[in-house]
Design an enzyme around this catalytic site. Structure first.
Site, PDB file in Angstrom:
ATOM      1  N   ARG A  77      36.618  54.416  51.554  1.00 15.34           N
ATOM      2  CA  ARG A  77      37.074  55.111  50.351  1.00 15.34           C
ATOM      3  C   ARG A  77      37.193  56.616  50.581  1.00 15.34           C
ATOM      4  O   ARG A  77      38.115  57.268  50.100  1.00 15.34           O
ATOM      5  CB  ARG A  77      36.073  54.814  49.225  1.00 15.34           C
ATOM      6  N   HIS A 121      43.478  56.701  28.963  1.00 15.55           N
ATOM      7  CA  HIS A 121      42.707  55.454  28.977  1.00 15.55           C
ATOM      8  C   HIS A 121      42.994  54.673  27.688  1.00 15.55           C
ATOM      9  O   HIS A 121      42.967  55.257  26.595  1.00 15.55           O
ATOM     10  CB  HIS A 121      41.217  55.785  29.072  1.00 15.55           C
ATOM     11  N   ASP A 153      36.211  63.434  35.718  1.00 15.79           N
ATOM     12  CA  ASP A 153      35.084  63.840  36.559  1.00 15.79           C
ATOM     13  C   ASP A 153      34.792  62.699  37.530  1.00 15.79           C
ATOM     14  O   ASP A 153      35.623  61.801  37.694  1.00 15.79           O
ATOM     15  CB  ASP A 153      33.868  64.255  35.696  1.00 15.79           C
ATOM     16  N   GLY A 155      32.834  60.217  37.348  1.00 16.06           N
ATOM     17  CA  GLY A 155      32.448  58.934  36.766  1.00 16.06           C
ATOM     18  C   GLY A 155      33.655  58.068  36.408  1.00 16.06           C
ATOM     19  O   GLY A 155      34.811  58.434  36.639  1.00 16.06           O
ATOM     20  N   ASP A 157      35.822  57.063  33.717  1.00 13.40           N
ATOM     21  CA  ASP A 157      36.286  57.397  32.360  1.00 13.40           C
ATOM     22  C   ASP A 157      35.225  58.157  31.566  1.00 13.40           C
ATOM     23  O   ASP A 157      35.055  57.924  30.362  1.00 13.40           O
ATOM     24  CB  ASP A 157      36.717  56.121  31.613  1.00 13.40           C
TER      25      ASP A 157
HETATM   26  C1  GRF Z   1      47.968  52.521  30.367  1.00 12.69           C
HETATM   27  O1  GRF Z   1      47.631  51.908  29.149  1.00 12.69           O
HETATM   28  C2  GRF Z   1      46.812  53.290  30.936  1.00 12.69           C
HETATM   29  O2  GRF Z   1      46.022  53.908  29.983  1.00 12.69           O
HETATM   30  C3  GRF Z   1      46.037  52.201  31.621  1.00 12.69           C
HETATM   31  O3  GRF Z   1      47.020  51.399  32.209  1.00 12.69           O
HETATM   32  C4  GRF Z   1      48.223  51.504  31.459  1.00 12.69           C
HETATM   33  C5  GRF Z   1      49.298  51.934  32.405  1.00 12.69           C
HETATM   34  O4  GRF Z   1      50.543  51.724  31.841  1.00 12.69           O
HETATM   35  N1  GRF Z   1      45.075  52.721  32.547  1.00 12.69           N
HETATM   36  P1  GRF Z   1      51.865  52.318  32.488  1.00 12.69           P
HETATM   37  O5  GRF Z   1      51.825  52.016  33.984  1.00 12.69           O
HETATM   38  O6  GRF Z   1      51.885  53.792  32.214  1.00 12.69           O
HETATM   39  O7  GRF Z   1      52.972  51.579  31.797  1.00 12.69           O
END
Ligand code: GRF
Length: 212
Positions: A77, A121, A153, A155, A157
């Site tokens: 990673r 998110h 950051d 973490g 989310d």
């Molecule tokens: C979004 O809802 C984002 O928040 C989540 O995955 C989705 C991605 O959608 N992590 P897109 O690829 O922008 O259509």
């Protein structure tokens, strides 16, 4: 009018690198917004963690350079994270936007852009962090969920919240229908937060983000 836009003739648009993993509908919202010359940012690069992320086609159609840094091609990673940081660096971005990028960013990327990485998110954090936020909200049985735009950051989310918008869960919703409704709200929220970040000086004090 903010300091950045004191004079139309000397206007400088902030440089954005957008990171994606999938279909890129949030990326598309940013592409559409930045196609307006009055929007305070431009997308200078789009990166993905997989070559088959269909959102890359959206970037190519918009004439934005793309790059792929696939973790499968790195031994661990840390090495992947350093390669991603090295791929982002030449774009000289003021802001990095993680828009559906399904990886945790590591120290090399974070330290290259301190307090300058934004994530969107599909839940009202701190509820339902992680990769299955929409499903988790449905399974839990909450009546209201939504989306959160926050600083990144180290973490999962956990960074300071910039903006949130609620979305009601409707009878008969499944993960797809609910996620689509969240996304339509998320697109507008992300665009408006990015515009605010680029129009103002931003100071982070603990978990509070102050715009001036
Ligand atoms: C979004 O809802 C984002 O928040 C989540 O995955 C989705 C991605 O959608 N992590 P897109 O690829 O922008 O259509």
């Amino acid at each position: 009018m903010s300091g950045t836009f004191a004079d139309e003739s000397t206007r400088v648009r902030a440089r954005l690198v957008v990171l994606i993993s999938g279909g890129g509908s949030n990326l598309q919202a940013l592409i559409d917004a930045t196609s307006d010359p009055d929007f305070p940012a431009q997308i200078v690069g789009v990166g993905a963690d997989r070559a088959d992320a269909t959102g890359l086609d959206r970037a190519m159609r918009a004439g934005v350079p793309t790059f792929v840094v696939d973790p499968k091609q790195y031994s661990d990673r840390g090495e992947w994270d350093r390669a991603l940081a090295a791929a982002i660096a030449p774009f000289d971005a003021e802001w990095v936007v993680s828009a559906g990028f399904m990886r945790i960013l590591g120290e090399a990327v974070l330290s290259g852009h301190p307090q300058r990485i934004v994530n969107t998110h599909p839940a009202l954090l701190p509820s339902f962090p992680g990769a299955h936020a929409v499903r988790d909200a449905l399974v839990y049985g909450v009546k209201v969920t939504g989306c959160t735009v926050h600083l990144v950051d180290s973490g999962v989310d956990t960074g300071p919240v910039l903006a949130q918008q609620a979305v009601a869960i409707e009878a008969g919703d499944d993960e797809t229908s609910l996620h689509e409704r969240i996304k339509s709200v998320e697109h507008e929220l992300l665009v408006s937060v990015v515009a605010s970040l680029c129009r103002h000086d931003v100071q982070v004090i603990g978990r509070e983000v102050v715009f001036s």
